[in-house]
Scaffold this active site. Sequence first.
Site: not given
Ligand code: GLP
Length: 260
Positions: A67, A136, A138, A143
């Site tokens: 992404d 949440d 995702h 989302e």
């Molecule tokens: C962002 C990324 C996701 C990732 C999420 C969680 O939203 N787009 O791919 O899984 O963050 O991040 P973290 O691992 O820092 O909690």
Amino acid sequence: MEVVIVPDAKAGGELIAEAIAALVRRKPEALLGVATGSTPLPVYEALAGTVRGGGVDVSRARICQLDEYVGLPAGHPESYRSVVLREVVEPLGLGEDAFMGPDGTAADVQAACEAYDRALGEAGGVDLQLLGIGTDGHIGFNEPCSSLASRTRIKTLTQQTREDNARFFDSLEEVPHHVITQGIGTILEARHLVLLATGEGKADAVAQSVEGPVSALVPASALQLHPHATVVVDEAAASKLKLADYFRATYAAKPEWQGL
Ligand code: GLP
């Protein structure tokens, strides 16, 4: 789906890094889908260590992005392109030519999304897609209420995700509202999905994804539809799983040669 409960984030990182190394030994030109956020960093550190120690030759492997933010200037340190180059591509000793990702600076964002979705298929498809999970539920930036059949497209972030990601920026205002993400349908085309979740903050999202119904409201629950999905969680992220003991017993009884 297989659920593997590990003592801590480091152990999870080492386990997944070994699975990636084993894949690359079998298929040197493997296309590896990587995720951003803090959670996968122990995977990248462990894999880079294995590469430096001569445990695997990744020189023919390719890295692709899950992404991207829309509208950050090219080269912005928090664009996911910059993050993946810095955290994954460079430590593995690869060059930018080994990397593919969507163009978050494109004038026609939708065309850039479609081009990237096509490019993944033309590259032979993703062999292993590493995923984190949002609080949440995702995956990527899909989302809640993202179609389970969605393709790579533009999405609007929830306030929760913008707040979660504000720590990477100087202020909440700087976190973009719009993003490009591989769709859930796109993600499900990878041959192996590996989701890593650590910390208590992910416990609800993990329980809903693994033990709840498949629902667009919890995008990571789509992993239940995949024939080869592995969820690696530390004790804290596993703390709300009703079947935790069963998952532990299943993994303990697994023959070593089966790998992840
Ligand atoms: C962002 C990324 C996701 C990732 C999420 C969680 O939203 N787009 O791919 O899984 O963050 O991040 P973290 O691992 O820092 O909690």
